[in-house]
Design a protein around this motif. Structure first.
Motif, PDB file in Angstrom:
ATOM      1  N   ARG A  26      77.773  23.952  18.500  1.00 27.03           N
ATOM      2  CA  ARG A  26      77.527  25.857  18.290  1.00 27.03           C
ATOM      3  C   ARG A  26      77.589  25.611  16.909  1.00 27.03           C
ATOM      4  O   ARG A  26      77.132  26.175  16.561  1.00 27.03           O
ATOM      5  CB  ARG A  26      79.045  26.326  19.038  1.00 27.03           C
ATOM      6  CG  ARG A  26      78.811  26.546  20.494  1.00 27.03           C
ATOM      7  CD  ARG A  26      80.139  27.515  20.814  1.00 27.03           C
ATOM      8  NE  ARG A  26      81.221  27.714  19.979  1.00 27.03           N
ATOM      9  CZ  ARG A  26      82.157  27.085  21.264  1.00 27.03           C
ATOM     10  NH1 ARG A  26      82.162  26.970  22.240  1.00 27.03           N
ATOM     11  NH2 ARG A  26      83.569  27.008  20.662  1.00 27.03           N
ATOM     12  N   ASN A  81      69.675  23.247  15.966  1.00 26.63           N
ATOM     13  CA  ASN A  81      68.477  22.836  16.534  1.00 26.63           C
ATOM     14  C   ASN A  81      67.795  21.777  15.916  1.00 26.63           C
ATOM     15  O   ASN A  81      67.473  21.246  16.695  1.00 26.63           O
ATOM     16  CB  ASN A  81      68.225  24.468  17.287  1.00 26.63           C
ATOM     17  CG  ASN A  81      69.493  24.635  17.800  1.00 26.63           C
ATOM     18  OD1 ASN A  81      70.268  24.659  18.772  1.00 26.63           O
ATOM     19  ND2 ASN A  81      68.566  26.360  18.509  1.00 26.63           N
ATOM     20  N   LEU A 106      73.815  22.187  27.143  1.00 22.18           N
ATOM     21  CA  LEU A 106      73.038  22.926  26.860  1.00 22.18           C
ATOM     22  C   LEU A 106      73.336  24.601  27.704  1.00 22.18           C
ATOM     23  O   LEU A 106      72.614  23.745  29.147  1.00 22.18           O
ATOM     24  CB  LEU A 106      72.086  22.686  25.519  1.00 22.18           C
ATOM     25  CG  LEU A 106      72.718  21.741  24.495  1.00 22.18           C
ATOM     26  CD1 LEU A 106      70.847  21.545  24.375  1.00 22.18           C
ATOM     27  CD2 LEU A 106      72.620  22.558  23.277  1.00 22.18           C
ATOM     28  N   SER A 107      72.357  25.193  27.372  1.00 18.06           N
ATOM     29  CA  SER A 107      71.386  25.479  28.598  1.00 18.06           C
ATOM     30  C   SER A 107      70.411  25.762  28.938  1.00 18.06           C
ATOM     31  O   SER A 107      69.853  24.296  28.165  1.00 18.06           O
ATOM     32  CB  SER A 107      71.562  27.680  27.897  1.00 18.06           C
ATOM     33  OG  SER A 107      70.327  27.544  26.722  1.00 18.06           O
ATOM     34  N   ARG A 116      67.779  26.536  29.165  1.00 22.93           N
ATOM     35  CA  ARG A 116      66.439  26.986  27.994  1.00 22.93           C
ATOM     36  C   ARG A 116      66.285  27.166  27.062  1.00 22.93           C
ATOM     37  O   ARG A 116      65.586  26.323  26.464  1.00 22.93           O
ATOM     38  CB  ARG A 116      66.535  28.814  28.082  1.00 22.93           C
ATOM     39  CG  ARG A 116      66.080  29.622  26.866  1.00 22.93           C
ATOM     40  CD  ARG A 116      66.143  31.214  27.276  1.00 22.93           C
ATOM     41  NE  ARG A 116      65.220  31.782  26.341  1.00 22.93           N
ATOM     42  CZ  ARG A 116      65.562  31.399  24.427  1.00 22.93           C
ATOM     43  NH1 ARG A 116      67.500  31.355  24.066  1.00 22.93           N
ATOM     44  NH2 ARG A 116      65.595  32.398  23.622  1.00 22.93           N
ATOM     45  N   LEU A 117      67.428  26.427  26.816  1.00 21.30           N
ATOM     46  CA  LEU A 117      68.017  25.859  25.211  1.00 21.30           C
ATOM     47  C   LEU A 117      67.332  24.541  25.372  1.00 21.30           C
ATOM     48  O   LEU A 117      67.029  23.664  24.611  1.00 21.30           O
ATOM     49  CB  LEU A 117      69.463  26.126  24.068  1.00 21.30           C
ATOM     50  CG  LEU A 117      69.545  26.062  23.346  1.00 21.30           C
ATOM     51  CD1 LEU A 117      68.482  25.991  21.796  1.00 21.30           C
ATOM     52  CD2 LEU A 117      70.943  25.656  23.044  1.00 21.30           C
ATOM     53  N   MET A 160      63.628  24.195  25.532  1.00 18.67           N
ATOM     54  CA  MET A 160      63.241  24.163  24.009  1.00 18.67           C
ATOM     55  C   MET A 160      63.064  23.117  23.023  1.00 18.67           C
ATOM     56  O   MET A 160      62.234  22.598  22.344  1.00 18.67           O
ATOM     57  CB  MET A 160      63.865  25.672  22.801  1.00 18.67           C
ATOM     58  CG  MET A 160      63.606  27.353  23.726  1.00 18.67           C
ATOM     59  SD  MET A 160      64.672  27.910  23.383  1.00 18.67           S
ATOM     60  CE  MET A 160      64.395  28.271  21.155  1.00 18.67           C
ATOM     61  N   ILE A 161      64.230  22.568  23.112  1.00 20.53           N
ATOM     62  CA  ILE A 161      64.515  21.470  22.235  1.00 20.53           C
ATOM     63  C   ILE A 161      63.854  20.120  22.786  1.00 20.53           C
ATOM     64  O   ILE A 161      63.086  19.411  22.287  1.00 20.53           O
ATOM     65  CB  ILE A 161      66.130  20.694  22.087  1.00 20.53           C
ATOM     66  CG1 ILE A 161      66.706  22.206  21.261  1.00 20.53           C
ATOM     67  CG2 ILE A 161      66.307  19.124  21.641  1.00 20.53           C
ATOM     68  CD1 ILE A 161      68.415  21.554  21.621  1.00 20.53           C
TER      69      ILE A 161
END
Length: 336
Positions: free
Chosen positions: A255, A259, A281-282, A284-285, A288-289
């Motif tokens: 948190r 990113n 992590l979710s 979605r995240l 993205m990473i």
């Protein structure tokens, strides 16, 4: 035909790795230094063929040395010598022990490593801090951390500093300290100067002691020797140690992490660390990473290390504020 006695240590090691095959040899390489890997790779590439007889000689010698190491670990050099004489004969046993102490450097204070830390503390707590530092440098991190935690606070810092600054110790000095602690082993010390202590040694000890002891030593070192304290702190919790955190702690750390920094840090990490991060992590995240990592292309190692160090600093900050707990030995207690 050459005999194994006529070969150098590197040549024997190369033949051993050839005999073991690529899979097992690859695992061995993981535990070697870069210069050792280079030497062995060059020797293996220059070894065109190995006769069955030579392979058997080298494998036999390797087995004897492993057997001797096992016996030494169980009961010391004298114990190993007695068993090897029964198994191999007096001459062969003497040869194996000689090679082992000369090339693999049987560690001094081996008898001390088998002593209970509390009992050992009674023998050494009144010794000079340099003597204590020398002895702790040869102990397991668990033993050393238990002893340094039990020392008076003012002596803890002094001993820690001496371990970190220790480089090479004369065999005569080691012999004298061993003579005091255990007369019968003094004659078995290798005569080459022995590399001992150093920053890595105190880092391993401090990573094992309780947080209170570690904090006291580091705060004192920051006053006495800021450069040394900074060097120790940088090595105390590396990025890969995030694997020691539980999922809840990992999520708390993430948190606080940018990113983009996380993507760069993960670019240079192993698969196990990446999986731990992505699992916390979710979806979605995490996706993205992963895309960021894929499209950013090659990254300088310096940038990776800087990103990882920022995350390590966040972890240490959260630990200091008691928001996460880093699993340690020595004396940390969790009140439920």
């Amino acid at each position: 035909m050459a005999k194994s006695e006529e070969l150098s240590g590197v040549q024997k090691a190369a033949i051993l790795l050839i005999a073991l095959g690529p899979d097992k040899s690859a695992n061995v390489f993981k535990h070697l230094k870069e210069d050792e890997i280079e030497q062995l790779t060059l020797e293996i590439s220059n070894t065109r063929s190995v006769s069955p007889a030579m392979k058997d000689q080298v494998l036999g010698e390797f087995y004897d040395v492993c057997l001797a190491q096992q016996y030494i670990a169980e009961g010391g050099v004298g114990y190993a010598k007695d068993l090897l004489e029964k198994a191999l004969g007096a001459e062969r046993a003497k040869d194996v022990i000689s090679k082992l102490t000369a090339s693999l450097q049987v560690r001094p204070f081996e008898f001390v490593r088998k002593t209970d830390a509390a009992q050992l503390l009674n023998f050494i707590q009144d010794e000079h801090p340099q003597t204590i530092a020398l002895i702790l440098s040869y102990l397991s991190s668990g033993q050393a951390s238990a002893i340094i935690s039990a020392l008076p606070p003012e002596k803890q810092t002094d001993v820690a500093k001496r371990i970190a600054q220790m480089d090479r110790t004369s065999p005569d000095v080691i012999k004298e300290v061993e003579r005091v602690l255990e007369q019968k082993l003094s004659s078995l010390v290798n005569q080459d100067y022995t590399v001992v202590g150093g920053v890595d040694a105190i880092v391993e000890i401090l990573n094992t002691v309780d947080r209170g002891t570690e904090k006291h030593i580091m705060e004192s070192l920051e006053i006495e020797d800021p450069e040394l304290a900074d060097e120790i702190r940088k090595k105390m919790f590396v990025f890969e140690d995030i694997l020691s955190l539980d999922d809840r702690s990992v999520q708390r750390v993430l948190r606080e992490v940018d990113n983009n920094e996380l993507a760069v840090a993960l670019k240079g990490s192993n698969e196990e660390v990446q999986n731990l991060i992505f699992n916390n992590l979710s979806k979605r995240l995490a996706g993205m990473i992963k895309e960021d990592m894929e499209f950013m292309g090659p990254v300088r190692m310096k940038d990776v290390e800087e990103a990882q160090q920022k995350i390590v600093n966040i972890i240490r900050k959260l630990e200091d504020s008691a928001e996460i707990i880093i699993s340690r030995g020595g004396g940390d207690e969790i009140v439920v």
